[in-house]
Every structure is written in C-alpha cells, then in structure tokens.
Design a protein around this motif. Structure first.
Motif, PDB file in Angstrom:
ATOM      1  N   SER A 178      33.209  33.288  45.963  1.00  0.00           N
ATOM      2  CA  SER A 178      33.664  32.947  47.316  1.00  0.00           C
ATOM      3  C   SER A 178      34.311  31.560  47.335  1.00  0.00           C
ATOM      4  O   SER A 178      35.356  31.363  47.971  1.00  0.00           O
ATOM      5  N   THR A 190      39.300  39.331  44.618  1.00  0.00           N
ATOM      6  CA  THR A 190      39.081  40.738  44.278  1.00  0.00           C
ATOM      7  C   THR A 190      37.594  41.016  44.090  1.00  0.00           C
ATOM      8  O   THR A 190      37.067  42.034  44.565  1.00  0.00           O
ATOM      9  N   ASN A 193      35.874  41.056  47.578  1.00  0.00           N
ATOM     10  CA  ASN A 193      36.224  42.242  48.367  1.00  0.00           C
ATOM     11  C   ASN A 193      35.668  43.526  47.756  1.00  0.00           C
ATOM     12  O   ASN A 193      35.340  44.476  48.478  1.00  0.00           O
ATOM     13  N   LEU A 197      32.153  43.718  49.813  1.00  0.00           N
ATOM     14  CA  LEU A 197      32.636  44.572  50.902  1.00  0.00           C
ATOM     15  C   LEU A 197      32.905  46.009  50.473  1.00  0.00           C
ATOM     16  O   LEU A 197      33.081  46.886  51.325  1.00  0.00           O
ATOM     17  N   LEU A 199      35.549  47.312  49.326  1.00  0.00           N
ATOM     18  CA  LEU A 199      36.845  47.784  49.801  1.00  0.00           C
ATOM     19  C   LEU A 199      37.488  48.638  48.712  1.00  0.00           C
ATOM     20  O   LEU A 199      37.598  48.202  47.564  1.00  0.00           O
ATOM     21  N   ALA A 202      40.220  47.017  46.637  1.00  0.00           N
ATOM     22  CA  ALA A 202      39.703  45.952  45.770  1.00  0.00           C
ATOM     23  C   ALA A 202      38.951  46.545  44.582  1.00  0.00           C
ATOM     24  O   ALA A 202      39.025  46.025  43.462  1.00  0.00           O
TER      25      ALA A 202
END
Length: 331
Positions: A178, A190, A193, A197, A199, A202
């Motif tokens: 982060s 990347t 994410n 997350l 994603l 990503a």
C-alpha cells in the motif's frame, strides 16, 4: 588457503581448461573465473570453500575483482565466518585498485538507498558475480526500504508475502504494498487490488506478473492460479488466456472443449480476439485460422514455426489462398 592442483581439477569441459590455465600459467584472471564458477555453480557444483580458495590466490596476484568478491564474502559470511572489518578492508583495497563495483558496495554500506536496492536485486537474482542469497537480499532491501526506497518496499513486501528468508506475514506485506502503491509503484498497486480487493482485472495482471521473471520470480503455477481465478470471476482477458492455455497445452492438458468454453465466455464480453478463436475452432473459418497463425508468429513457444504452421495448414486445407502462399514460402 591452498588447493592441491593434483586432486582439485574439476571434471567439466568448461572448467577444466580454466583450471589448467590457472595452475600452469599462474593466471589470476583464470583463478578469479574459477572462484566465480564455484561460488555460483557454473559448470561445477557450488562450493564456497573452493571459491574462497581460488579468489584468495587470485587476490594475492593483485586481482581487483577477487579483492572485491572476497570483501563481499567476508562482509556477509558466505563460505566463512562473518568478518565485516576484513570485508571492508578487502573492498577498500579493490576500490583503490580501480574496481568500480567495490566503490558502489562501500557506498551502499554507508547508506546509499538506491545502491542498497540494487545489491538486493543482485543477491535476489544472482546477478553478475553475486551468489543468489535470499537472506542477504532481504537485508539490503530492508535497509533500503527503511530509507524510503519504493521499489525496496515492494520487494520486502514480496518476501514477507512469500515467506522467503523470513516468516510469512501477509498483513505486513500488504502494508508495504500500500505504501509503495501510494508512490505510483504499478506492481504494488496490482498486489493491493488483487490480494486485498480480489479485483478480476488485477488478479489477471498478477498472473501475468508471475509469468515474467523481472519484478517477481517466475512461478508458472501462481500464474495459472491467478489467471484461473480471474477467469472464473469474469475477466475477459483472463478467460481468453485460459482458453489459449488449453489450446497450447500450457500448464494444463490440451482440451479443445475447455478452450472453446473459455473463448466463448470472453467473446460474450465482446473481446474480438476471443471471437476470432471461436470462429476458428467452432466454425472452421479459414480466415480466422490464418489470423490466429499470424498471432502466434512471435509466440515464445512457436519453435520452428510449429504453432503458426498448425493454424495455417488448417486454413490451407479450407482453401485459404494467403495460408497456402505463406506455407509455400516457408518450405
């Protein structure tokens, strides 16, 4: 340290001539090369003790490169008991002899964050004359990261994530990712994410990252796992890539049914290149077969033109004029 030339000759077509030159000509450069070969396992089994012996003999003949490596080995205790004072003395001698790397090493020891990061990379990957050593790489990365180096923060995070030379600590790793991401580090973003997350896009990018061998270490199984997760989560590019894996038999068994399934999923999201594969595999469209052959032209697995040839031969069988002409020009 003395080596017995009568019993120490390596049984290797590359190392043996260098050994004979070192013994017969008393050649310090040949001795240095032997030291590096034993240090890194080039053509011989890795043997830090023998490496130390050859480098010591070469240094006695005023080999600046050997003084440099002896400094590194002593500073970190590679093949011997750690002796930082002796290591710095060797490095200073090498620097005085004009060995530029020794000067940079000393600057890193004095706190230059960029040079510390570069040394971390060298030990991480075994670049140049450096042996691959995760623990030493981690020490250099950590020292650089503590001074705010963004790339070093990412690498420390990666080693914490993977538990490489340190106990795995995902939370600490994500914190460092982060921090690096806030300063624009693409791969760190990347990681955040993908791992925090989840994603799909990503996860796909993370899979591709593990398919390379630059920012992170090449890991085909991690590449496959992240791409599979991204595909299952709906990322069209990952779905197409997975389809290609099934067609090529890369990391998975060849399976045209599975390939078509994933190409269809991607094509439903209007990914034109996936539609090309659907047209080729399901509808036997000659031009699609030809275009896919062109896509594989620079593929790393296209050894001896085989992948392209397979697609073009199928197109030629359907009467595709360009495919027929291209194959003739290759014969």
């Amino acid at each position: 340290m003395q080596l017995d030339p009568a019993t120490s000759e390596p049984n290797n077509v590359f190392a043996a001539p260098i050994f004979r030159r070192a013994i017969e000509k008393n050649d310090p450069q040949a001795m240095f090369y032997l030291g590096v070969m034993y240090l890194k396992g080039f053509g011989v089994e890795t043997d830090p003790v023998k490496a130390l012996g050859w480098l010591t003999r070469a240094a006695a003949l005023d080999s600046g490169n050997s003084y440099y490596l002896l400094g590194v080995l002593n500073t970190h205790g590679i093949g011997m008991r750690r002796d930082v004072g002796q290591g710095l003395e060797y490095l200073s001698t090498a620097q005085a002899m004009g060995q530029l790397d020794a000067g940079e090493y000393l600057a890193a020891c004095d706190g230059n964050a960029e040079l510390q990061y570069e040394l971390g990379q060298m030990f991480d990957r075994g670049i140049g004359t450096m042996p691959e050593n995760d623990q030493i790489a981690y020490e250099w990365y950590r020292s650089s990261a503590q001074k705010g180096h963004v790339g070093a923060k990412f690498q420390v995070g990666l080693m914490l994530l993977e538990g490489r030379s340190v106990h795995a600590h995902k939370d600490a790793a994500m914190s460092l990712f982060s921090e690096a991401a806030e300063f624009g580090h693409t791969e760190a973003l990347t990681m955040v994410n993908a791992l925090s997350l989840r994603l799909p896009s990503a996860l796909y990018q993370l899979g591709l990252l593990y398919g390379r061998d630059d920012v992170v270490r090449h890991d085909p199984q991690k590449m496959l796992g992240y791409i599979q997760e991204a595909a299952a989560s709906g990322d069209a590019n990952a779905q197409q890539k997975l389809g290609e894996f099934y067609i090529e038999g890369m990391l998975v068994g060849r399976d045209q049914v599975q390939a078509i399934y994933w190409f269809r999923q991607a094509a439903r999201q209007k990914l034109d290149s996936a539609e090309l594969f659907v047209n080729a595999l399901e509808r036997e469209c000659a031009d699609s077969l030809f275009q896919i052959g062109k896509r594989y032209f620079h593929h790393p697995q296209n050894l001896d033109f085989q992948l392209t040839r397979q697609w073009w031969e199928r197109a030629a069988e359907l009467g595709h004029a360009e495919a027929i002409s291209a194959l003739r020009s290759r014969n």
